[in-house]
Design a protein around this motif. Structure first.
Motif, PDB file in Angstrom:
ATOM      1  N   PRO A 199       0.415  19.154  -1.164  1.00  0.00           N
ATOM      2  CA  PRO A 199      -0.322  18.241  -1.730  1.00  0.00           C
ATOM      3  C   PRO A 199      -1.828  18.605  -1.177  1.00  0.00           C
ATOM      4  CG  PRO A 199       1.573  17.285  -0.851  1.00  0.00           C
ATOM      5  CD  PRO A 199       1.524  18.429  -0.238  1.00  0.00           C
ATOM      6  N   THR A 200      -2.716  18.040  -2.005  1.00  0.00           N
ATOM      7  CA  THR A 200      -4.254  18.066  -1.646  1.00  0.00           C
ATOM      8  C   THR A 200      -4.402  16.776  -0.831  1.00  0.00           C
ATOM      9  OG1 THR A 200      -4.981  16.677  -3.442  1.00  0.00           O
ATOM     10  CG2 THR A 200      -4.615  19.012  -3.749  1.00  0.00           C
ATOM     11  N   LEU A 201      -5.596  16.538  -0.252  1.00  0.00           N
ATOM     12  CA  LEU A 201      -5.770  15.523   0.364  1.00  0.00           C
ATOM     13  C   LEU A 201      -6.285  14.290  -0.348  1.00  0.00           C
ATOM     14  CD1 LEU A 201      -6.901  14.083   3.337  1.00  0.00           C
ATOM     15  CD2 LEU A 201      -9.495  15.106   2.666  1.00  0.00           C
ATOM     16  N   THR A 202      -6.507  14.347  -1.436  1.00  0.00           N
ATOM     17  CA  THR A 202      -6.757  13.356  -2.338  1.00  0.00           C
ATOM     18  C   THR A 202      -5.296  12.748  -2.921  1.00  0.00           C
ATOM     19  OG1 THR A 202      -8.712  14.050  -3.380  1.00  0.00           O
ATOM     20  CG2 THR A 202      -7.689  12.697  -4.683  1.00  0.00           C
ATOM     21  N   ASP A 203      -4.231  13.519  -3.060  1.00  0.00           N
ATOM     22  CA  ASP A 203      -3.078  13.369  -3.210  1.00  0.00           C
ATOM     23  C   ASP A 203      -2.305  12.393  -1.942  1.00  0.00           C
ATOM     24  OD1 ASP A 203      -3.054  14.266  -5.663  1.00  0.00           O
ATOM     25  OD2 ASP A 203      -2.068  15.875  -5.328  1.00  0.00           O
ATOM     26  N   ARG A 204      -2.447  12.934  -0.916  1.00  0.00           N
ATOM     27  CA  ARG A 204      -2.055  12.430   0.093  1.00  0.00           C
ATOM     28  C   ARG A 204      -2.499  11.070   0.568  1.00  0.00           C
ATOM     29  NH1 ARG A 204      -2.969  17.508   2.535  1.00  0.00           N
ATOM     30  NH2 ARG A 204      -4.356  16.910   3.935  1.00  0.00           N
ATOM     31  N   LEU A 205      -3.907  10.970   0.518  1.00  0.00           N
ATOM     32  CA  LEU A 205      -4.505   9.690   0.422  1.00  0.00           C
ATOM     33  C   LEU A 205      -3.887   8.595  -0.545  1.00  0.00           C
ATOM     34  CD1 LEU A 205      -8.093  10.730   1.145  1.00  0.00           C
ATOM     35  CD2 LEU A 205      -6.467   9.668   2.835  1.00  0.00           C
ATOM     36  N   ALA A 206      -3.838   8.947  -1.941  1.00  0.00           N
ATOM     37  CA  ALA A 206      -3.314   8.218  -2.871  1.00  0.00           C
ATOM     38  C   ALA A 206      -2.027   8.031  -2.535  1.00  0.00           C
ATOM     39  CB  ALA A 206      -3.662   8.928  -4.318  1.00  0.00           C
ATOM     40  N   ASN A 207      -1.232   8.686  -2.297  1.00  0.00           N
ATOM     41  CA  ASN A 207       0.301   8.444  -1.793  1.00  0.00           C
ATOM     42  C   ASN A 207       0.465   7.543  -0.679  1.00  0.00           C
ATOM     43  OD1 ASN A 207       3.176   9.143  -2.131  1.00  0.00           O
ATOM     44  ND2 ASN A 207       2.816   9.928  -0.120  1.00  0.00           N
ATOM     45  N   GLY A 208      -0.339   7.804   0.266  1.00  0.00           N
ATOM     46  CA  GLY A 208      -0.511   6.784   1.581  1.00  0.00           C
ATOM     47  C   GLY A 208      -0.891   5.506   1.068  1.00  0.00           C
ATOM     48  N   LEU A 209      -1.765   5.224   0.106  1.00  0.00           N
ATOM     49  CA  LEU A 209      -2.183   3.988  -0.311  1.00  0.00           C
ATOM     50  C   LEU A 209      -1.115   3.239  -0.821  1.00  0.00           C
ATOM     51  CD1 LEU A 209      -4.250   1.764  -0.569  1.00  0.00           C
ATOM     52  CD2 LEU A 209      -4.938   3.048  -2.510  1.00  0.00           C
ATOM     53  N   PHE A 210      -0.385   3.869  -1.953  1.00  0.00           N
ATOM     54  CA  PHE A 210       0.714   3.488  -2.536  1.00  0.00           C
ATOM     55  C   PHE A 210       1.714   3.146  -1.607  1.00  0.00           C
ATOM     56  CE2 PHE A 210       5.116   4.124  -4.410  1.00  0.00           C
ATOM     57  CZ  PHE A 210       4.901   3.139  -5.356  1.00  0.00           C
ATOM     58  N   LEU A 211       2.226   3.886  -0.651  1.00  0.00           N
ATOM     59  CA  LEU A 211       3.448   3.742   0.101  1.00  0.00           C
ATOM     60  C   LEU A 211       2.790   2.528   1.019  1.00  0.00           C
ATOM     61  CD1 LEU A 211       4.506   7.013   1.406  1.00  0.00           C
ATOM     62  CD2 LEU A 211       5.561   5.563  -0.330  1.00  0.00           C
ATOM     63  N   SER A 212       1.587   2.137   1.311  1.00  0.00           N
ATOM     64  CA  SER A 212       1.297   0.900   2.299  1.00  0.00           C
ATOM     65  C   SER A 212       1.352  -0.380   1.563  1.00  0.00           C
ATOM     66  CB  SER A 212      -0.305   1.373   2.626  1.00  0.00           C
ATOM     67  OG  SER A 212      -0.348   2.287   3.541  1.00  0.00           O
ATOM     68  N   VAL A 213       0.889  -0.238   0.239  1.00  0.00           N
ATOM     69  CA  VAL A 213       1.076  -1.430  -0.758  1.00  0.00           C
ATOM     70  C   VAL A 213       2.610  -1.595  -1.017  1.00  0.00           C
ATOM     71  CG1 VAL A 213       0.727  -2.192  -3.193  1.00  0.00           C
ATOM     72  CG2 VAL A 213      -1.177  -1.139  -1.981  1.00  0.00           C
ATOM     73  N   MET A 214       3.415  -0.821  -1.079  1.00  0.00           N
ATOM     74  CA  MET A 214       4.762  -1.041  -1.348  1.00  0.00           C
ATOM     75  C   MET A 214       5.574  -1.568  -0.007  1.00  0.00           C
ATOM     76  SD  MET A 214       5.973  -0.616  -4.734  1.00  0.00           S
ATOM     77  CE  MET A 214       7.520  -1.009  -4.121  1.00  0.00           C
ATOM     78  N   SER A 215       5.042  -1.061   1.150  1.00  0.00           N
ATOM     79  CA  SER A 215       5.556  -1.619   2.192  1.00  0.00           C
ATOM     80  C   SER A 215       5.215  -3.140   2.327  1.00  0.00           C
ATOM     81  CB  SER A 215       4.994  -0.746   3.542  1.00  0.00           C
ATOM     82  OG  SER A 215       5.389   0.343   3.568  1.00  0.00           O
ATOM     83  N   VAL A 216       4.083  -3.402   2.140  1.00  0.00           N
ATOM     84  CA  VAL A 216       3.646  -4.961   2.031  1.00  0.00           C
ATOM     85  C   VAL A 216       4.605  -5.802   1.164  1.00  0.00           C
ATOM     86  CG1 VAL A 216       1.816  -6.483   1.736  1.00  0.00           C
ATOM     87  CG2 VAL A 216       1.473  -4.559   2.909  1.00  0.00           C
ATOM     88  N   ALA A 217       4.562  -4.958  -0.247  1.00  0.00           N
ATOM     89  CA  ALA A 217       5.250  -5.855  -1.222  1.00  0.00           C
ATOM     90  C   ALA A 217       6.794  -6.106  -1.139  1.00  0.00           C
ATOM     91  CB  ALA A 217       5.322  -4.971  -2.596  1.00  0.00           C
ATOM     92  N   ARG A 218       7.328  -5.312  -0.363  1.00  0.00           N
ATOM     93  CA  ARG A 218       9.009  -5.207   0.133  1.00  0.00           C
ATOM     94  C   ARG A 218       8.971  -6.420   1.072  1.00  0.00           C
ATOM     95  NH1 ARG A 218       8.837   0.543   0.276  1.00  0.00           N
ATOM     96  NH2 ARG A 218       9.889   1.614  -1.343  1.00  0.00           N
ATOM     97  N   LEU A 219       7.958  -6.800   1.732  1.00  0.00           N
ATOM     98  CA  LEU A 219       8.223  -8.122   2.479  1.00  0.00           C
ATOM     99  C   LEU A 219       8.505  -9.315   1.746  1.00  0.00           C
ATOM    100  CD1 LEU A 219       5.101  -7.676   5.064  1.00  0.00           C
ATOM    101  CD2 LEU A 219       7.624  -6.902   5.333  1.00  0.00           C
TER     102      LEU A 219
END
Length: 289
Positions: free
Chosen positions: A6-26
């Motif tokens: 994955p490109t750096l942009t893809d990794r950053l976008a994916n990391g942001l999504f996973l962070s949002v989902m981690s909060v949402a799962r709370l």
């Protein structure tokens, strides 16, 4: 050698999504789903340029809508997309609700029940409407052999968790490509039920009509129906007013005809459904070009 990292942009976008989902799962499920809908409507849609595309599509296909009606849909369409993604990543909480409600209905349901006992293949014509994974969950809950063709995400980092998430709802799944196609056809020949999308612009498709506008439509669902003597039915998971539950509507089987006529019948059926639930179709697609 091809670099699939994955490109750096893809990794950053994916990391942001996973962070949002981690909060949402709370959040509990009945708060998590609308929260993700709000996020997509008010944050993701403007950043991704979805609002302009929705407005453009609506002005083209529904010139009768007033500006307030268009602006309401500009918010509602991304909200439904956000809710759907949150449901996919809610795993057992999502599928358990579907199993408990047994939401299948419609004039084609009896034909599906009969076909299951005969072992005949089925083509499930589905669209980016409501939550199309509600359909897979509902059919799998009855023990029916539903599989689906899917397009791997361009963001490989995202794809690594997206595929397990959709696989947990129901399987088998077949990725687009030579190996996936071969496995898909074996599954269909063996009496499997295959979910195929048909509502996106296809450069190699036939020029048909949708909202009385010309657009290219894939013929594959009709062609496979004819080749394998399958049953072809439209199916859609329709989100209910509470925003959390679904009706899974099975339309009347499509009569055997030449592929263009069969796919036009599916376009017409989808248009009627979308007109009744304008907020649930993915108006973000470039359906008309």
């Amino acid at each position: 050698m091809r670099d699939d990292r994955p490109t750096l942009t893809d990794r950053l976008a994916n990391g942001l999504f996973l962070s949002v989902m981690s909060v949402a799962r709370l959040l509990p499920y009945d708060r998590r789903i609308p929260a993700m809908g709000w996020l997509f409507a008010h944050v993701v849609a403007p950043l991704a340029g979805w609002r302009r595309r929705i407005r453009d599509n609506l002005r083209l296909a529904r010139p009768d809508l007033s500006q307030p009606e268009i602006e309401a849909l500009v918010r509602a369409v991304p909200a439904n997309a956000g809710r759907s993604l949150a449901e996919i990543y809610s795993g057992e909480a999502f599928t358990a609700r579907i199993r408990a409600s047994d939401p299948l209905e419609g004039p084609g349901l009896a034909a599906l029940e009969e076909t299951f006992h005969s072992g005949r293949p089925v083509i499930l014509a589905c669209a980016h409407f409501g939550n199309y994974d509600a359909m897979r969950a509902a059919l799998a809950a009855r023990g029916w052999p539903v599989g689906a063709l899917y397009r791997p995400m361009n963001n490989e980092a995202f794809n690594r968790h997206y595929v397990p998430a959709i696989t947990a709802i129901a399987e088998p799944l077949f990725p687009r490509g030579r190996a996936g196609l071969a496995a898909m056809l074996r599954f269909l020949r063996g009496g499997g039920w295959l979910a195929l999308g048909f509502d996106q612009f296809d450069h190699d498709g036939a020029e048909l009509r949708f909202f009385d506008l010309p657009t290219r439509t894939v013929l594959t669902p009709a062609e496979l129906t004819r080749r394998y003597d399958a049953l072809l039915v439209p199916i859609a998971g329709i989100r209910q007013p509470d925003g959390l539950s679904f009706r899974v509507h099975v339309g009347a089987p499509v009569a055997l005809d030449e592929p263009r006529a069969m796919m036009q019948a599916l376009n017409d059926d989808l248009e009627m459904l979308v007109r009744r639930h304008m907020d649930q179709w993915f108006w973000i697609h470039r359906r008309w070009k």
